[in-house]
Structure formats: structure tokens, C-alpha cells
Motif scaffolding. Structure first.
Motif, PDB file in Angstrom:
ATOM      1  N   MET B 311      10.487  -4.395  -2.588  1.00  0.00           N
ATOM      2  CA  MET B 311       9.679  -4.329  -3.801  1.00  0.00           C
ATOM      3  C   MET B 311      10.449  -3.657  -4.929  1.00  0.00           C
ATOM      4  N   ALA B 312      11.090  -2.517  -4.611  1.00  0.00           N
ATOM      5  CA  ALA B 312      11.779  -1.778  -5.660  1.00  0.00           C
ATOM      6  C   ALA B 312      12.962  -2.578  -6.191  1.00  0.00           C
ATOM      7  N   ALA B 313      13.648  -3.315  -5.319  1.00  0.00           N
ATOM      8  CA  ALA B 313      14.786  -4.115  -5.784  1.00  0.00           C
ATOM      9  C   ALA B 313      14.296  -5.190  -6.745  1.00  0.00           C
ATOM     10  N   LEU B 314      13.152  -5.811  -6.435  1.00  0.00           N
ATOM     11  CA  LEU B 314      12.625  -6.857  -7.309  1.00  0.00           C
ATOM     12  C   LEU B 314      12.166  -6.288  -8.645  1.00  0.00           C
ATOM     13  N   ILE B 315      11.677  -5.054  -8.634  1.00  0.00           N
ATOM     14  CA  ILE B 315      11.289  -4.451  -9.914  1.00  0.00           C
ATOM     15  C   ILE B 315      12.535  -4.055 -10.701  1.00  0.00           C
ATOM     16  N   ALA B 316      13.539  -3.547  -9.976  1.00  0.00           N
ATOM     17  CA  ALA B 316      14.741  -3.035 -10.644  1.00  0.00           C
ATOM     18  C   ALA B 316      15.395  -4.108 -11.491  1.00  0.00           C
ATOM     19  N   ILE B 317      15.438  -5.320 -10.978  1.00  0.00           N
ATOM     20  CA  ILE B 317      16.155  -6.372 -11.696  1.00  0.00           C
ATOM     21  C   ILE B 317      15.409  -6.754 -12.970  1.00  0.00           C
ATOM     22  N   ASN B 318      14.129  -6.381 -13.044  1.00  0.00           N
ATOM     23  CA  ASN B 318      13.326  -6.718 -14.217  1.00  0.00           C
ATOM     24  C   ASN B 318      13.132  -5.529 -15.149  1.00  0.00           C
ATOM     25  N   GLN B 319      14.109  -4.648 -15.229  1.00  0.00           N
ATOM     26  CA  GLN B 319      13.999  -3.513 -16.130  1.00  0.00           C
ATOM     27  C   GLN B 319      15.089  -3.584 -17.195  1.00  0.00           C
ATOM     28  N   HIS B 320      14.844  -2.935 -18.313  1.00  0.00           N
ATOM     29  CA  HIS B 320      15.849  -2.899 -19.382  1.00  0.00           C
ATOM     30  C   HIS B 320      16.491  -1.533 -19.552  1.00  0.00           C
ATOM     31  N   ASP B 321      15.706  -0.492 -19.324  1.00  0.00           N
ATOM     32  CA  ASP B 321      16.242   0.854 -19.462  1.00  0.00           C
ATOM     33  C   ASP B 321      17.195   1.125 -18.297  1.00  0.00           C
ATOM     34  N   LEU B 322      18.425   1.536 -18.620  1.00  0.00           N
ATOM     35  CA  LEU B 322      19.414   1.752 -17.550  1.00  0.00           C
ATOM     36  C   LEU B 322      18.872   2.720 -16.494  1.00  0.00           C
ATOM     37  N   LYS B 323      18.257   3.819 -16.974  1.00  0.00           N
ATOM     38  CA  LYS B 323      17.799   4.812 -16.002  1.00  0.00           C
ATOM     39  C   LYS B 323      16.684   4.272 -15.129  1.00  0.00           C
ATOM     40  N   ARG B 324      15.841   3.424 -15.698  1.00  0.00           N
ATOM     41  CA  ARG B 324      14.778   2.841 -14.870  1.00  0.00           C
ATOM     42  C   ARG B 324      15.359   1.847 -13.871  1.00  0.00           C
ATOM     43  N   ILE B 325      16.360   1.095 -14.301  1.00  0.00           N
ATOM     44  CA  ILE B 325      17.006   0.174 -13.358  1.00  0.00           C
ATOM     45  C   ILE B 325      17.524   0.962 -12.157  1.00  0.00           C
ATOM     46  N   PHE B 326      18.243   2.041 -12.466  1.00  0.00           N
ATOM     47  CA  PHE B 326      18.859   2.793 -11.372  1.00  0.00           C
ATOM     48  C   PHE B 326      17.809   3.561 -10.580  1.00  0.00           C
ATOM     49  N   ALA B 327      16.709   3.956 -11.246  1.00  0.00           N
ATOM     50  CA  ALA B 327      15.638   4.629 -10.515  1.00  0.00           C
ATOM     51  C   ALA B 327      15.058   3.692  -9.457  1.00  0.00           C
ATOM     52  N   TYR B 328      14.827   2.441  -9.855  1.00  0.00           N
ATOM     53  CA  TYR B 328      14.232   1.517  -8.879  1.00  0.00           C
ATOM     54  C   TYR B 328      15.233   1.128  -7.801  1.00  0.00           C
ATOM     55  N   THR B 329      16.521   1.013  -8.157  1.00  0.00           N
ATOM     56  CA  THR B 329      17.470   0.746  -7.075  1.00  0.00           C
ATOM     57  C   THR B 329      17.557   1.950  -6.141  1.00  0.00           C
ATOM     58  N   THR B 330      17.329   3.163  -6.701  1.00  0.00           N
ATOM     59  CA  THR B 330      17.304   4.338  -5.824  1.00  0.00           C
ATOM     60  C   THR B 330      16.147   4.245  -4.845  1.00  0.00           C
ATOM     61  N   VAL B 331      14.959   3.897  -5.385  1.00  0.00           N
ATOM     62  CA  VAL B 331      13.800   3.739  -4.512  1.00  0.00           C
ATOM     63  C   VAL B 331      14.121   2.707  -3.427  1.00  0.00           C
ATOM     64  N   SER B 332      14.753   1.619  -3.863  1.00  0.00           N
ATOM     65  CA  SER B 332      15.095   0.558  -2.926  1.00  0.00           C
ATOM     66  C   SER B 332      16.021   1.078  -1.833  1.00  0.00           C
ATOM     67  N   GLN B 333      17.035   1.851  -2.258  1.00  0.00           N
ATOM     68  CA  GLN B 333      17.987   2.362  -1.279  1.00  0.00           C
ATOM     69  C   GLN B 333      17.329   3.374  -0.340  1.00  0.00           C
ATOM     70  N   LEU B 334      16.401   4.167  -0.875  1.00  0.00           N
ATOM     71  CA  LEU B 334      15.671   5.112  -0.019  1.00  0.00           C
ATOM     72  C   LEU B 334      14.863   4.348   1.019  1.00  0.00           C
ATOM     73  N   GLY B 335      14.276   3.235   0.588  1.00  0.00           N
ATOM     74  CA  GLY B 335      13.557   2.390   1.532  1.00  0.00           C
ATOM     75  C   GLY B 335      14.487   1.877   2.615  1.00  0.00           C
ATOM     76  N   LEU B 336      15.713   1.499   2.183  1.00  0.00           N
ATOM     77  CA  LEU B 336      16.691   1.008   3.157  1.00  0.00           C
ATOM     78  C   LEU B 336      17.027   2.092   4.179  1.00  0.00           C
ATOM     79  N   LEU B 337      17.228   3.318   3.687  1.00  0.00           N
ATOM     80  CA  LEU B 337      17.569   4.413   4.604  1.00  0.00           C
ATOM     81  C   LEU B 337      16.420   4.670   5.574  1.00  0.00           C
ATOM     82  N   MET B 338      15.192   4.666   5.054  1.00  0.00           N
ATOM     83  CA  MET B 338      14.017   4.841   5.914  1.00  0.00           C
ATOM     84  C   MET B 338      13.987   3.756   6.985  1.00  0.00           C
ATOM     85  N   CYS B 339      14.171   2.540   6.504  1.00  0.00           N
ATOM     86  CA  CYS B 339      14.121   1.392   7.411  1.00  0.00           C
ATOM     87  C   CYS B 339      15.179   1.547   8.500  1.00  0.00           C
TER      88      CYS B 339
END
Lengths: 140, 839
Positions: B311-339
Motif C-alpha cells: 500500500m505504501a509503495a503505491l501511495i509513494a509513487i503518487n506523491q510530489h513532495d520529495l519528503k512525502r515520497i520518501f516517507a511512504y517508501t519508508t513505511v513500505s520498507q518498514l512493512g517489508l522488514l516486518m514481513c
């Protein structure tokens, strides 16, 4: 709202009543009495005095705000509890002894007496303070 | 004696934990203008922490038995099972080095970011030091409750740093959102730790974890038998996991992390990508060796991680603010680590019939993310300074800022997990874990693999867009795409630093990214540093990190493996998607509404409840309090019917003494007459009559003390009533509670209190302690001299009532006179003095 009879009578009654209150407090550990009774007795006496002599004279005779009594009483009671704690006993442990007096007499003494004095002060301060404040309100 | 646990220095690790905050406090005493000294002292704090932890792990191998034993205990609050002891095992030691090491770079970056502004740095370094200490505490604490303390400290420091701009209402709101969300999780963690500790009496991680080489991790399992829904261990795990999930921004609690981007970028790079958000991952990794045995682990952790990741990866690609892009990829990566940690519970059996956990090199997986995500944030902040944080405004920025853009592209390369960065190997390890899980979870692995591929595609596409945009190549984002992202906040207004400090805007990022490529190109170097911390190197093929050459050779020899094929598919799709003109809008995340909605519900519901309960009517309050008491009393009677027996017994003896009956009758009649009259004066008189009857009752039952007290009390209360009645306004308020209903409650109250007195007076106390003595007998016997029941202590008085007041129940009396004093204070403050200057 002072009356002459009450004014005259209070001069006689107040010292006796105060003495009685002190007696009640001191002998409380072994006979009927104690800090609560002594305190209430004390408070009733003070209120009687105020009724007798009126607020102005009373304020001159007792220049202390009752809240001081409340504070000192709480402090005394609490410190009585702390002393045994410092000496390694549980909080509020009472120390009992018989004090030898000259002429072969002895007085039974418990350190809980200090605690009782604290109770007395708080009771006096609270009841006198409340009644004084309310009567000021009424008189105002 | 190689097996003997070496007593390692607790003091050394404790110093490491507290060094950053100590340095931060020292900087507070510097003159405001001494910026360089400020930087150096903060730097020294972080570096000292790093050095001490490094000395510790270099001296004692973190994964050895000694490393897992925890340091000697410095007692703090032993009663609460909370002492100072530290544990630098593989996981904790690695995290500590990560936190302090990146901390050094962030101190430097903050100097470049905030420039020469003394006000910002004056506040920033102490807060940063506070956070670093809290984070080091989490990862190094050996006592579970100590970890919790530090855990809450990170929430507080995160709150302070997100709301850095105190005048920005929006930022403060987001800070509260993050604080409440992670704080709620902290409560869950507290509950879990307490539940586990009280059940098993284990309060240290070093006792919690299975000893090195021990085969059965679930040492508590035999004791608790089958895992059922009523097993307290399950509750403990779920509560702790809740704490971890909120901290590590797992779906649906991830909303706070993109919100936390209101913080200055050094904070985003440090707390919200590299360290604090990994506290949850850290906790799950801590719990994993033990709770892997729970059936619920894979079914909870894997799906949650996978959903968050995709989910976070799909949101990340649809962001314009650099920090928001990286925030969502962070969420995505945290999900990956959890998984990945979730997958660890699954077993894989190889062709030699050896069975082991499917995950490998999990520390590498964690380190990998920190080494590219922190640089991405650092550069995002730097670009926000010199150009914009909005990706649509960055077209062709490479010509002006080549150094920053090269670092950004290199870090993005690692984000995409392309070959050459350690990220690539890490992704391979994750895909292998998914692939190997097919033995346990059947075809579910296909869904997981699909989720991983989607995530990887998004990451590659983001990398492609970043690169084409900053280089000004076709396919990049341009200014005419969508609305601009939100503006940078007010903490950017100062003049940009130049020279050495100016270069600190990007050099720390370059240093971190360098590790990515060292690891990717020369895995041996990476292994040399990371291997001592790894505990999960299970699979035969992963005894060494595969280098690119090895992967190529292996592929040519045996054909590509399934994970490698999937990885290649993802990269190809990502490259295509990156150039496609789709998924380029700036979408909103629906989960952003969760916190405002809950907040609104709480406030509105709270107002409703307030209106319902706080009527301002004294009678209503009284009825509520007494009613609650009566319900409680009725509940206890229903629970224990033995409470009823003493009443029958007392009633059977009731008719023995006629003065008692007479006085009792007067008391009852006067009491019942009270609610029947309307006049207040009559009520006071009746109450007085009742009181004097009680005095008589005490007298005939030979209780002079009580009689005296009651007498005095009656006098004073009549005086009080006379005064109060003159002050009270006319009673015209209509109570919402009808009169008969109030009478009923009053009668029930009287019965309940009489009942309780009878029970207290006639029920023997604990038999083993007092040989079945009644309470009164107990007091009477020990009033003067003690017996063995009171350890020889007596009250030293003959007046039982007084001895009870000042000795047996001295504490109660102290409480009572305190209440008296408070009541007096209430009267003094509620009825303010009007005229007379003196009482």
C-alpha cells in the motif's frame, strides 16, 4: 450580637473549658479523651469566646489565622510519623515509656501524644476557621 | 573458561547511552554564538557513544553466550523489577552502532541545514541528544521495563522535534498525532511487558531470549501447554506487537509517519527513517526468537507487513513532495522488514533434511534501509533549501547542484534495489525467504511474491522519475504536472551556508551511500563488519553474502533462480512504469483521516458525556456518587452471600437490651422524618435530635469517648447549620431526581453502612493470622501490651478508641486530618473574604 451575660460568663467558662480540653487530650491514651475530643472541645470554647466578646476583641485576643493551626497540626502529625522512619521503624510507630518523676511518681507516656496534638490542632483550626468565615459572611 | 559469562562493564554501556544527552545539556551552557563549539561537543557525545559500544562489541562477540548474557546489574528500583543492566547482543549492539553512527552524521548535517542560526541550533542539539539517548536506551536496555521507559522517551522527543516550529499550528497538530499514536502503542507495550513479566517472572531480555544454541526457543511453552485464546502469553504478545506496529508505522497506523515530515529534515532523516521508526522492527526482532513458536505470529505479522509494504509503495509513487515520497517508501520498507521477520517463523527443510527458519541476514536487511533512506532525506532537505522539495519544480536541477543530485541518484539507485548496491542482495534475500516459505504456507507465497514485485516496481519507478527529473531528461516530472506540493516550513528562512558547512548539506549522505556500494560491489567488506551481529544465517547457500559475480556465474551455470527472475521482472516493469505518464498525480492517503476522525469523536463524545454528567446540580452529584456506591455494595453482596449471615445473627441478639431498643427507635424515627419535611430549620432540628439519640446510644453501650466526640460534634454542627442556613439562597431548584427516589437511596445508604459496620465488627479476621479473633477483640487484646500476633508490639494505652486512632489506624487518622484540612481550605477559598481585612 454580644450580650452582657454571655460576656461575663465566658470569662469564667473559657479558662475552665480550655483546661478541660487540655486535660482531655493529655489523658486520652488511657482514659476517655484524646485529640479529637480535645480539639472539638477547644473549638467550641473559642467559638463561645467569640460569641461572648465579639469579633473585634476576639481577633485581638487570638491574632492567629486558623489556617496556621491547620498547617502546624498537619506538620506535627506528619513529623511524628517520620521520626520512627528515620530510626528504622515503620512510619508512625509509637514509642511507649514510663517517665520517672521525682518523689517516686511516674507518668506513662506514648509518643503518639504528639500525633494527638497534631490532630487537635487540625480539628481546632478547621472547625474554628469554618465557623469564623461563615459568621463573617453572615455579619457582613 | 570460554563459556563463563564475562562480567562486562555496565558502566561503560550506561555511559554510552547517556553520552549524547549529556553533551546536549553541556551545549546549553555555551554562549549562543559559539556555534562551532556547540557542533563539536554534540559530535563528541555521539562519537563517544559509538566508541564505547564499539569497544564493547569488539571485546565480547555479540552473538556469543557472553554477549547475550547482559551486563552486571546496577540496582535502581528492584521492587518493580526495574534495574540498570544492558545487553549488547547482535541486535542491540548493531542498532546502537547504527544510532550513534548516523547520529554523528546528522549532527554535521544539522549544522549545514540550520546554517549559522544560533537560535535553532541552541534548541536542536540538546533535543537531538535526548532522542539519541532514548534510542540507545531502547536497543541496549536489558530490563524490559527499562526499554519501555526509553521507548516513551523517544515518543516525547519525536513529539518535540515534529512540532519544532512552535508557531506552526499544523506542525503542532501533526506532532500530537504522532505522539498519541505512538503513545497508545507504548501503553500496549507496557501492558504486554507486565503481563509477560507477571506470568513468567522474566523481566530481562537476556533471560527472555533463548540461550545461544538452545534448540527450544519457547521455554515457556510446556508450562502453558497449548496456545489457546485464553493463554496470557498470547495476550502479552499481541499487546507488545501492537506497540511495535504503531511505532514502526504499520497499516493502519502508518498515517503518523508521513505527517511527521513537518519536522526539520535532519529529524526526518534520523528519527523517521533510520532509527526511531525501526524501534518497532527492533522490538519484533527481539521478540521473534521466543514468539516465533506462536501459531498466530506468521498469520498476523506477515500479512500486516505485506499490506503495509504494498500500500505504501503505491501511495509513494503518487506523491510530489520529495519528503512525502520518501516517507511512504519508508513505511513500505518498514512493512517489508516486518514481513521478513514474520516469515522467520516459517520453516524450510533442505535436501539434507535440515529444518531452519526461512530468513537470513536480517541485520543486513535492516542496515541496508538505513544506508539509503537517510541519504535520500538528507538530499531532500538540501534540495528544499536551494531549490524546492516539490519534484515537479526540480526539472534539470542537476546543472545547478551536481553534487547533491549525484548523491540523490546513487541513493535512489539503492532504493530501487539495482545490482551494485547492497540493497540488491538484501532484496534477493527477502525474495528467497518468500520463495522458501512455500513449504509451510503453500501457494500463499505467490501472493507474497506478487506484493514484493509490486513494491519493487514502484521503487524502481520512483528512482527512474527522480533521475530523469533532476537530469532534465525526457520522462521526468515537469512543473505543469498537477498542483504544487505544500510549501517548506518556516525553519528554512535563513541564509544558506557555504564552504565547509555548506558542503555538510550533502557530504553525510554521500558517506552513507558509499556503504551501500561498498556492500554491493565488495560483499566481503560488508560481511566483515556486519556478520558478527547476525544471528540468522541458516540456509546453506547463504553462509556468505553472494557477490554479483557469483550470482552471474551461478545463473549461467544452473539457469536463473525464481527469486532472481522475479527481481528482474520487477526491475523491467519499474523501468517501463517510470517513463509512463501514469500514476503521476499527487493523491491523498485516506488513512490521514483516521486521527482527525478519532480526535473529533473523542472531543464530541466527551462533550456529550460532560453535558450528561456535569449538570452543576449538587443533588444529582450526590445521587450519582451514592448510587455508584450502592451498586458496588450490591455487587459484593451478590458475589459473596456470606455477608448476609452476620445480619441475621445480629438481629437475633437485637432484643436483649431495652435502652438500646428505645434509643434505636428514636434514631430510626427521626432519620425517617428527615426527608418528609420541607423546612430546612426543622430538618436541622430533627437531625440534632437524631444526633443526641446517638449520643445516648453510645452512653448506654458504655462508649464515653464516642459519646463525648458526638456531643461536641453536634454542638459544632448546629452552629455551622445556623450560619449556613442564613447564607443559603431559597431552595427553588427542581432536582431531576424525584423525592421518593432520593429517600429510597438515602435509606439504602443507611442500611448499607449499618450492614458494613456489622460485618466488620462480627467477622473473624484472617484465621491463620489471628486465630479467628474478631476485629474488636483483636484491638482490645493488643491495646496495651502486644502478643505474638502483633510481633510483641502493643499500643501502650488503655483507651482502645484512642489507641486505634493514633496507633493501630494512625495512617487513617493522618488521612482524615488531611481531608479536614482540605475541607477547611475549600471553605476559605470558595467563600472569599469580602470586607474585613483580617479574620
Amino acid at each position: 450580637m454580644t450580650s452582657l451575660i454571655l460576656q461575663t460568663a465566658s470569662k469564667l467558662i473559657v479558662p475552665l473549658a480550655l483546661l478541660f480540653a487540655a486535660y482531655m487530650t493529655l489523658k486520652g491514651h488511657n482514659a476517655p479523651g484524646g485529640g479529637f475530643i480535645g480539639g472539638l472541645c477547644f473549638a467550641v470554647t473559642l467559638i463561645l469566646l467569640r460569641m461572648g466578646v465579639g469579633p473585634e476583641v476576639f481577633n485581638r485576643m487570638v491574632p492567629l489565622h486558623p489556617r496556621v493551626l491547620v498547617f502546624v497540626g498537619l506538620a506535627v502529625a506528619f513529623l511524628t510519623g517520620l521520626v520512627p522512619l528515620l530510626m528504622g521503624y515503620p512510619f508512625l510507630t509509637s514509642y511507649v515509656t514510663d517517665l520517672q518523676l521525682p518523689l517516686g511518681a511516674s507518668v506513662h507516656f506514648a509518643s503518639a501524644l504528639f500525633f494527638d496534638v497534631g490532630v487537635l490542632l487540625v480539628v481546632v483550626g478547621t472547625s474554628v476557621g469554618m465557623i469564623l468565615r461563615l459568621s463573617q459572611e453572615v455579619e457582613a | 573458561m570460554p563459556d563463563q559469562p564475562v562480567p562486562v562493564s555496565s558502566v561503560m554501556l550506561m555511559t554510552a547511552v547517556f553520552a549524547p544527552v549529556a553533551a546536549g545539556i553541556i551545549t546549553l551552557f555555551l554562549p549562543r554564538k559559539r556555534t562551532t563549539l556547540r557542533v563539536l561537543i554534540s559530535l563528541a557525545g555521539m562519537a563517544l557513544a559509538f566508541g564505547l559500544v564499539y569497544a564493547q562489541v569488539a571485546q565480547i562477540a555479540p552473538t556469543s553466550a557472553a554477549g547475550r548474557a547482559g551486563t552486571a546489574v546496577i540496582p535502581w528500583i528492584p521492587v518493580l523489577n526495574l534495574n540498570l543492566a544492558f545487553l549488547a547482543d547482535g541486535l542491540g549492539g548493531f542498532f546502537a552502532l547504527l544510532v550513534s553512527g548516523i547520529g554523528v552524521l546528522i549532527v554535521l548535517y544539522a549544522r549545514g541545514y540550520f546554517g549559522d542560526e544560533p537560535d535553532d541550533l541552541y534548541r536542536f542539539y540538546p533535543t537531538l541528544g535526548f532522542f539519541a539517548t532514548a534510542m540507545l536506551g531502547i536497543v541496549l536496555a536489558d530490563y524490559t521495563l527499562l526499554t519501555l521507559l526509553f521507548w516513551e522517551m523517544t515518543s516525547i522527543s519525536s513529539f518535540l522535534l515534529i512540532g519544532w516550529d512552535r508557531y506552526d499550528k499544523h506542525a503542532v497538530k501533526l506532532a500530537m498525532q504522532a505522539f498519541y499514536t505512538t503513545g497508545l502503542g507504548g501503553l500496549g507495550l507496557l501492558g504486554g511487558i507486565l503481563l509477560f513479566g507477571l506470568e513468567t517472572d522474566v523481566w530481562r531480555w537476556s533471560e527472555f531470549l533463548p540461550a545461544a544454541g538452545e534448540d527450544s526457543p519457547a521455554w515457556w511453552l510446556p508450562e502453558y501447554g497449548e496456545i489457546s485464546w485464553t493463554n496470557p502469553m498470547l495476550g502479552a504478545f499481541l499487546l507488545m506487537f501492537f506497540g511495535a506496529a504503531t511505532k514502526s508505522a504499520q497499516f493502519p497506523f502508518h498515517y503518523w509517519l508521513p505527517g511527521a515530515m513537518a519536522a526539520p529534515t535532519p529529524v526526518s532523516a534520523y528519527l523517521h527513517s533510520a532509527t526511531m521508526v525501526k524501534a518497532g522492527v527492533f522490538l519484533v526482532a527481539r521478540l521473534s526468537p521466543v514468539f516465533w513458536a506462536l501459531d498466530v505470529w506468521p498469520w498476523l505479522v506477515i500479512p500486516l507487513g505485506a499490506i503495509t509494504m504494498t500500500m505504501a509503495a503505491l501511495i509513494a509513487i503518487n506523491q510530489h513532495d520529495l519528503k512525502r515520497i520518501f516517507a511512504y517508501t519508508t513505511v513500505s520498507q518498514l512493512g517489508l522488514l516486518m514481513c521478513a521477520l514474520g516469515l522467520g517463523a516459517l520453516k524450510y527443510t533442505d535436501h539434507h533434511n535440515n529444518s531452519f527458519s526461512v530468513i537470513n541476514w536480517d541485520i543486513t536487511q535492516i542496515a541496508n534501509h538505513a544506508f539509503y533512506k537517510a541519504p535520500l532525506f538528507i538530499i531532500a532537505g538540501a534540495l528544499g533549501h536551494v531549490a524546492s522539495r516539490d519534484i515537479t519544480q526540480l526539472n534539470g536541477v542537476f546543472k545547478k547542484q551536481p553534487a547533491m543530485c549525484i548523491t540523490l541518484i546513487l541513493a535512489g539507485f539503492a532504493l530501487a534495489g539495482l545490482p551494485g548496491s547492497i540493497s540488491f542482495q538484501a532484496k534477493e534475500l527477502f525474495l528467497y525467504a518468500i520463495y522458501h516459505s512455500y513449504q509451510t504456507i503453500g501457494s500463499w507465497w505467490l501472493i507474497l511474491m506478487a506484493a514484493a514485485i509490486v513494491t519493487a516496481v514502484c521503487n524502481v519507478a520512483i528512482f527512474v522519475r527522480l533521475t530523469t527529473t533532476v537530469l532534465g531528461l525526457p520522462g521526468g516530472m515537469t512543473a505543469d504536472m498537477g498542483c504544487p506540493a505544500h510549501d517548506d516550513h518556516a525553519h528554512h528562512h535563513h541564509v544558506d551556508a557555504t564552504g565547509f558547512w555548506g558542503s555538510m548539506m550533502w557530504v553525510p549522505a554521500a558517506v552513507l551511500v558509499a556503504f551501500q556500494f561498498i556492500g554491493g560491489i565488495a560483499p566481503g567488506v560488508w560481511e566483515y563488519f556486519i556478520r558478527p551481529f547476525e544471528t540468522n544465517i541458516n540456509y546453506e547457500g547463504f553462509q556468505y553474502l553472494p557477490s554479483l559475480g557469483y550470482i552471474l556465474a551461478d545463473t549461467f551455470k544452473e539457469g536463473p533462480s525464481i527469486p532472481l527472475i522475479c527481481s528482474m521482472i520487477a526491475i523491467a516493469c519499474g523501468l517501463i512504469l517510470g517513463f509512463l505518464p501514469v500514476f503521476r498525480g499527487a493523491i491523498k492517503d485516506v488513512c490521514d483521516q483516521i486521527y482527525p476522525t478519532v480526535y473529533w469523536l473523542a472531543v464530541t463524545g466527551g462533550r456529550r458525556a460532560f453535558m450528561l454528567v456535569q449538570t452543576g446540580n449538587f443533588r444529582t452529584y450526590t445521587v450519582m456518587v451514592l448510587g455508584a456506591f450502592l451498586i458496588g455494595f450490591a455487587g459484593s453482596v451478590l458475589r459473596d452471600p456470606r455477608i448476609i449471615d452476620p445480619v441475621y445473627e445480629a438481629m437475633s441478639r437485637g432484643g436483649e437490651f431495652w435502652p438500646g431498643i428505645l434509643l434505636g427507635a428514636i434514631i430510626i424515627v427521626t432519620a425517617l422524618a428527615l426527608p418528609l419535611t420541607d423546612s430546612r430549620v426543622v430538618r436541622v432540628l430533627i437531625l440534632g435530635a437524631c444526633g443526641f439519640a446517638v449520643v445516648g446510644m453510645y452512653l448506654v453501650y458504655r462508649a464515653p469517648d464516642l459519646a463525648l466526640t458526638q456531643l461536641m460534634f453536634e454542638i459544632i454542627s448546629v452552629l455551622l447549620f445556623v450560619l449556613v442556613l442564613r447564607l443559603l439562597p431559597r431552595d427553588e431548584s427542581k432536582s431531576r431526581v424525584p423525592r421518593w427516589w432520593r429517600g429510597l437511596i438515602a435509606a439504602a445508604m443507611g442500611i448499607a453502612f449499618g450492614w458494613m459496620t456489622i460485618v466488620a465488627a462480627t467477622t473473624p479476621r484472617d484465621h491463620t493470622l489471628t486465630e479467628g479473633l474478631l476485629l474488636g477483640e483483636m484491638f482490645a487484646r493488643h491495646s496495651y501490651k502486644g502478643t505474638e500476633l502483633t510481633a510483641g508490639r502493643g499500643g501502650g494505652g488503655d483507651n482502645i478508641v484512642n489507641v486505634i486512632l493514633v496507633d493501630f489506624r494512625g495512617f487513617d487518622t493522618l488521612g482524615e486530618i488531611t481531608v479536614l484540612a482540605l475541607a477547611a481550605l475549600g471553605v476559605w477559598s470558595l467563600i472569599p473574604r469580602r470586607r474585613s481585612p483580617k479574620v
